[in-house]
Write a protein that holds these residues in place. Sequence first.
Motif, PDB file in Angstrom:
ATOM      1  N   VAL A  87       9.242   2.605   6.305  1.00 29.65           N
ATOM      2  CA  VAL A  87       8.487   1.907   7.362  1.00 29.65           C
ATOM      3  C   VAL A  87       6.820   2.426   6.750  1.00 29.65           C
ATOM      4  CG1 VAL A  87       7.441   1.834   9.646  1.00 29.65           C
ATOM      5  CG2 VAL A  87       9.949   1.993   9.080  1.00 29.65           C
ATOM      6  N   ASP A  88       6.687   3.489   6.416  1.00 34.36           N
ATOM      7  CA  ASP A  88       5.554   3.894   6.071  1.00 34.36           C
ATOM      8  C   ASP A  88       4.968   3.271   4.531  1.00 34.36           C
ATOM      9  OD1 ASP A  88       5.153   6.043   8.147  1.00 34.36           O
ATOM     10  OD2 ASP A  88       6.226   7.441   6.552  1.00 34.36           O
ATOM     11  N   ARG A  89       5.888   3.318   3.834  1.00 37.94           N
ATOM     12  CA  ARG A  89       5.738   2.609   2.308  1.00 37.94           C
ATOM     13  C   ARG A  89       5.543   1.187   2.647  1.00 37.94           C
ATOM     14  NH1 ARG A  89       6.380   6.250  -1.513  1.00 37.94           N
ATOM     15  NH2 ARG A  89       7.729   7.972  -0.869  1.00 37.94           N
ATOM     16  N   ARG A  90       6.272   0.272   3.515  1.00 36.78           N
ATOM     17  CA  ARG A  90       5.964  -0.892   3.810  1.00 36.78           C
ATOM     18  C   ARG A  90       4.476  -1.213   4.220  1.00 36.78           C
ATOM     19  NH1 ARG A  90       9.761  -3.332   8.103  1.00 36.78           N
ATOM     20  NH2 ARG A  90       8.441  -2.236   9.466  1.00 36.78           N
ATOM     21  N   SER A  91       4.350  -0.402   5.327  1.00 34.62           N
ATOM     22  CA  SER A  91       2.878  -0.560   5.856  1.00 34.62           C
ATOM     23  C   SER A  91       1.617  -0.262   5.012  1.00 34.62           C
ATOM     24  CB  SER A  91       2.763   0.556   7.027  1.00 34.62           C
ATOM     25  OG  SER A  91       1.230   0.446   7.432  1.00 34.62           O
ATOM     26  N   TRP A  92       1.974   0.677   3.870  1.00 36.49           N
ATOM     27  CA  TRP A  92       0.712   0.952   2.809  1.00 36.49           C
ATOM     28  C   TRP A  92       0.740  -0.391   1.925  1.00 36.49           C
ATOM     29  CZ3 TRP A  92       3.084   6.172   0.723  1.00 36.49           C
ATOM     30  CH2 TRP A  92       2.617   6.898   2.099  1.00 36.49           C
ATOM     31  N   ARG A  93       1.792  -0.972   1.759  1.00 38.13           N
ATOM     32  CA  ARG A  93       1.960  -2.347   0.657  1.00 38.13           C
ATOM     33  C   ARG A  93       1.191  -3.315   1.342  1.00 38.13           C
ATOM     34  NH1 ARG A  93       7.038  -0.515  -0.492  1.00 38.13           N
ATOM     35  NH2 ARG A  93       8.014  -1.835   0.928  1.00 38.13           N
ATOM     36  N   LYS A  94       1.712  -3.442   2.861  1.00 34.24           N
ATOM     37  CA  LYS A  94       1.024  -4.501   3.570  1.00 34.24           C
ATOM     38  C   LYS A  94      -0.376  -4.295   3.664  1.00 34.24           C
ATOM     39  CE  LYS A  94       1.288  -6.969   7.968  1.00 34.24           C
ATOM     40  NZ  LYS A  94       2.032  -6.979   9.339  1.00 34.24           N
ATOM     41  N   GLN A  95      -1.002  -3.219   3.879  1.00 29.17           N
ATOM     42  CA  GLN A  95      -2.423  -2.973   4.152  1.00 29.17           C
ATOM     43  C   GLN A  95      -3.219  -3.276   2.769  1.00 29.17           C
ATOM     44  OE1 GLN A  95      -4.390  -2.760   6.682  1.00 29.17           O
ATOM     45  NE2 GLN A  95      -2.295  -3.341   7.702  1.00 29.17           N
ATOM     46  N   LEU A  96      -2.556  -2.838   1.699  1.00 26.07           N
ATOM     47  CA  LEU A  96      -3.309  -2.562   0.478  1.00 26.07           C
ATOM     48  C   LEU A  96      -3.185  -3.955  -0.545  1.00 26.07           C
ATOM     49  CD1 LEU A  96      -2.536   1.192  -0.625  1.00 26.07           C
ATOM     50  CD2 LEU A  96      -4.657   0.206  -0.057  1.00 26.07           C
ATOM     51  N   ARG A  97      -2.109  -4.687  -0.271  1.00 27.27           N
ATOM     52  CA  ARG A  97      -1.757  -5.767  -0.994  1.00 27.27           C
ATOM     53  C   ARG A  97      -3.293  -7.006  -1.109  1.00 27.27           C
ATOM     54  NH1 ARG A  97       2.572  -7.988   1.513  1.00 27.27           N
ATOM     55  NH2 ARG A  97       3.666  -6.465   0.541  1.00 27.27           N
ATOM     56  N   PRO A  98      -3.913  -7.053  -0.271  1.00 28.40           N
ATOM     57  CA  PRO A  98      -5.164  -8.084  -0.161  1.00 28.40           C
ATOM     58  C   PRO A  98      -6.076  -7.648  -1.082  1.00 28.40           C
ATOM     59  CG  PRO A  98      -4.659  -7.700   2.035  1.00 28.40           C
ATOM     60  CD  PRO A  98      -3.578  -6.642   1.410  1.00 28.40           C
ATOM     61  N   PHE A  99      -6.098  -6.226  -1.630  1.00 29.33           N
ATOM     62  CA  PHE A  99      -7.011  -5.540  -2.415  1.00 29.33           C
ATOM     63  C   PHE A  99      -6.481  -5.329  -3.775  1.00 29.33           C
ATOM     64  CE2 PHE A  99      -7.804  -4.340   2.121  1.00 29.33           C
ATOM     65  CZ  PHE A  99      -9.174  -4.883   1.995  1.00 29.33           C
ATOM     66  N   GLY A 100      -5.443  -5.979  -3.928  1.00 30.08           N
ATOM     67  CA  GLY A 100      -4.647  -5.784  -5.425  1.00 30.08           C
ATOM     68  C   GLY A 100      -4.616  -4.275  -5.789  1.00 30.08           C
ATOM     69  N   VAL A 101      -4.199  -3.592  -4.857  1.00 28.66           N
ATOM     70  CA  VAL A 101      -4.084  -1.995  -5.116  1.00 28.66           C
ATOM     71  C   VAL A 101      -2.591  -1.630  -4.915  1.00 28.66           C
ATOM     72  CG1 VAL A 101      -4.562   0.338  -4.508  1.00 28.66           C
ATOM     73  CG2 VAL A 101      -6.382  -1.515  -4.393  1.00 28.66           C
ATOM     74  N   HIS A 102      -2.072  -0.809  -5.879  1.00 26.35           N
ATOM     75  CA  HIS A 102      -0.542  -0.406  -5.695  1.00 26.35           C
ATOM     76  C   HIS A 102      -0.614   0.747  -4.791  1.00 26.35           C
ATOM     77  CE1 HIS A 102       3.620   1.197  -6.639  1.00 26.35           C
ATOM     78  NE2 HIS A 102       3.627  -0.283  -6.705  1.00 26.35           N
ATOM     79  N   HIS A 103       0.072   0.679  -3.932  1.00 25.48           N
ATOM     80  CA  HIS A 103       0.596   1.890  -2.846  1.00 25.48           C
ATOM     81  C   HIS A 103       0.608   3.046  -3.331  1.00 25.48           C
ATOM     82  CE1 HIS A 103       4.899   0.848  -2.941  1.00 25.48           C
ATOM     83  NE2 HIS A 103       4.818   2.150  -2.362  1.00 25.48           N
ATOM     84  N   SER A 104       1.481   3.027  -4.724  1.00 27.56           N
ATOM     85  CA  SER A 104       1.753   4.619  -5.015  1.00 27.56           C
ATOM     86  C   SER A 104       0.613   5.278  -5.639  1.00 27.56           C
ATOM     87  CB  SER A 104       2.859   4.041  -6.176  1.00 27.56           C
ATOM     88  OG  SER A 104       2.248   3.790  -7.140  1.00 27.56           O
TER      89      SER A 104
END
Length: 93
Positions: A69-86
């Motif tokens: 759930v944490d990782r999914r939230s990070w992907r969702k929040q960072l996707r609009p900025f073209g940033v990879h969550h890792s």
Amino acid sequence: MGRYRGPHVEVLKCTTPMPEDRRTRFGFVRQDKGHQEIASRDWFESGGAVNFVGEWHTHPERHPTPSWVDRRSWRKQLRPFGVHHSRYSRDVL
């Protein structure tokens, strides 16, 4: 609530659990409408400069590990900025 400043996130404010939220030792579901009311007010009063910047919580364990759930939230929040969550997962932990 906060601002995105290039690759940085400035956290200005957070809400805390409210009466209609669901809380357990292993989870939290934000349900109370008060969270959205605060977010909308802050966004409006800042002329759109202050936005929702993510979810923060604790893991009650000796060596906390982000959940799916944490990782999914990070992907969702960072996707609009073209940033990879890792790139940020080490900094968050």
